[in-house]
Motif scaffolding. Structure first.
Motif, PDB file in Angstrom:
ATOM      1  N   PHE A  33      14.656  75.871 -15.091  1.00 33.47           N
ATOM      2  CA  PHE A  33      15.411  75.212 -16.150  1.00 33.47           C
ATOM      3  C   PHE A  33      14.692  73.937 -16.564  1.00 33.47           C
ATOM      4  CE2 PHE A  33      17.174  73.172 -12.394  1.00 33.47           C
ATOM      5  CZ  PHE A  33      17.317  71.856 -12.777  1.00 33.47           C
ATOM      6  N   ALA A  34      14.981  73.488 -17.781  1.00 36.55           N
ATOM      7  CA  ALA A  34      14.404  72.262 -18.318  1.00 36.55           C
ATOM      8  C   ALA A  34      15.427  71.130 -18.185  1.00 36.55           C
ATOM      9  CB  ALA A  34      14.037  72.461 -19.785  1.00 36.55           C
ATOM     10  N   PRO A  35      14.960  69.857 -18.164  1.00 35.93           N
ATOM     11  CA  PRO A  35      15.894  68.738 -18.014  1.00 35.93           C
ATOM     12  C   PRO A  35      17.001  68.728 -19.067  1.00 35.93           C
ATOM     13  CG  PRO A  35      13.643  67.956 -17.821  1.00 35.93           C
ATOM     14  CD  PRO A  35      13.572  69.405 -18.225  1.00 35.93           C
ATOM     15  N   GLY A  36      16.694  69.079 -20.307  1.00 33.98           N
ATOM     16  CA  GLY A  36      17.698  69.083 -21.359  1.00 33.98           C
ATOM     17  C   GLY A  36      18.757  70.152 -21.174  1.00 33.98           C
ATOM     18  N   GLN A  37      18.446  71.155 -20.350  1.00 36.81           N
ATOM     19  CA  GLN A  37      19.404  72.223 -20.085  1.00 36.81           C
ATOM     20  C   GLN A  37      20.374  71.857 -18.965  1.00 36.81           C
ATOM     21  OE1 GLN A  37      16.680  75.421 -19.251  1.00 36.81           O
ATOM     22  NE2 GLN A  37      16.373  75.887 -21.419  1.00 36.81           N
ATOM     23  N   PHE A  38      19.986  70.911 -18.140  1.00 38.29           N
ATOM     24  CA  PHE A  38      20.811  70.566 -16.985  1.00 38.29           C
ATOM     25  C   PHE A  38      22.226  70.123 -17.365  1.00 38.29           C
ATOM     26  CE2 PHE A  38      22.410  67.737 -13.679  1.00 38.29           C
ATOM     27  CZ  PHE A  38      22.393  68.601 -12.595  1.00 38.29           C
ATOM     28  N   ASP A 104      23.455  75.328  -6.802  1.00 36.79           N
ATOM     29  CA  ASP A 104      23.199  74.534  -5.599  1.00 36.79           C
ATOM     30  C   ASP A 104      21.805  73.913  -5.615  1.00 36.79           C
ATOM     31  OD1 ASP A 104      25.743  75.077  -4.702  1.00 36.79           O
ATOM     32  OD2 ASP A 104      25.119  76.678  -3.337  1.00 36.79           O
ATOM     33  N   GLU A 105      20.800  74.714  -5.955  1.00 36.00           N
ATOM     34  CA  GLU A 105      19.432  74.193  -5.974  1.00 36.00           C
ATOM     35  C   GLU A 105      19.240  73.162  -7.090  1.00 36.00           C
ATOM     36  OE1 GLU A 105      16.195  77.215  -4.494  1.00 36.00           O
ATOM     37  OE2 GLU A 105      17.582  78.219  -5.876  1.00 36.00           O
ATOM     38  N   ALA A 106      19.863  73.386  -8.238  1.00 35.21           N
ATOM     39  CA  ALA A 106      19.729  72.441  -9.354  1.00 35.21           C
ATOM     40  C   ALA A 106      20.427  71.120  -9.032  1.00 35.21           C
ATOM     41  CB  ALA A 106      20.303  73.050 -10.632  1.00 35.21           C
ATOM     42  N   MET A 107      21.592  71.186  -8.399  1.00 37.49           N
ATOM     43  CA  MET A 107      22.290  69.960  -8.010  1.00 37.49           C
ATOM     44  C   MET A 107      21.473  69.198  -6.965  1.00 37.49           C
ATOM     45  SD  MET A 107      24.843  69.848  -9.981  1.00 37.49           S
ATOM     46  CE  MET A 107      25.960  68.647  -9.317  1.00 37.49           C
TER      47      MET A 107
END
Length: 167
Positions: A33-38, A104-107
């Protein structure tokens, strides 16, 4: 008198935002994922099936920005859009299994990006910095509702910073 950009809150805030974005980009790229998608992912992890309008309102973002972000997320297999059950003009945005599986991984990646920016800060310094940032955002013309609500919830009406005292 010369302009010293290092004394400008807006310039420093811009640098801070870019620093966080770089930290999250490095970690997010590995996850897909890209930062703007977070921020969109985070809203959908909290409540799947939002409309584009709801995302625009919750993220205080431009319609074109959200539309482009959603198109990329759909292309990348993170979301799917389906017709709204009661409003034929509207489509709801749902996470795919892949999008849900990133949570979980993105958080963890976002927390690590935060932690990287706060290296060397003591716990109370970090808390103060976050509070000062929320206060500055609430004072700005573009304060999202959740910042104002958070600030209002932390007001100390009977103490040192009463409702009529300057903060």
């Amino acid at each position: 008198m010369a302009y010293d950009r290092m004394e400008s809150a807006t310039y420093l805030a811009s640098l801070l935002a870019r620093g966080f974005s770089r930290q999250l980009q490095e970690r997010g790229r590995k996850l897909g994922f890209a930062p703007g998608q977070f921020p969109v992912l985070a809203e959908l992890w909290n409540e799947d099936g939002l409309t584009q309008r709801q995302l625009i309102d919750r993220l205080d973002a431009e319609q074109a920005t959200i539309a482009n972000t959603l198109a990329r997320m759909e292309r990348d297999g993170l979301i799917t859009r389906r017709p709204h059950p009661t409003d034929r003009r509207t489509r709801q945005v749902f996470l795919t299994d892949r999008g849900r599986g990133l949570r979980d991984e993105a958080m963890t990646a976002a927390r690590a990006a935060d932690d990287a920016l706060f290296v060397g800060f003591r716990r109370f310094e970090r808390a103060l910095m976050l509070e000062y940032m929320r206060m500055a955002i609430a004072n700005s013309a573009c304060a999202p509702a959740d910042i104002s609500a958070h600030r209002d919830a932390e007001t100390d009406p009977g103490g040192e910073h009463g409702p009529d005292s300057p903060r």
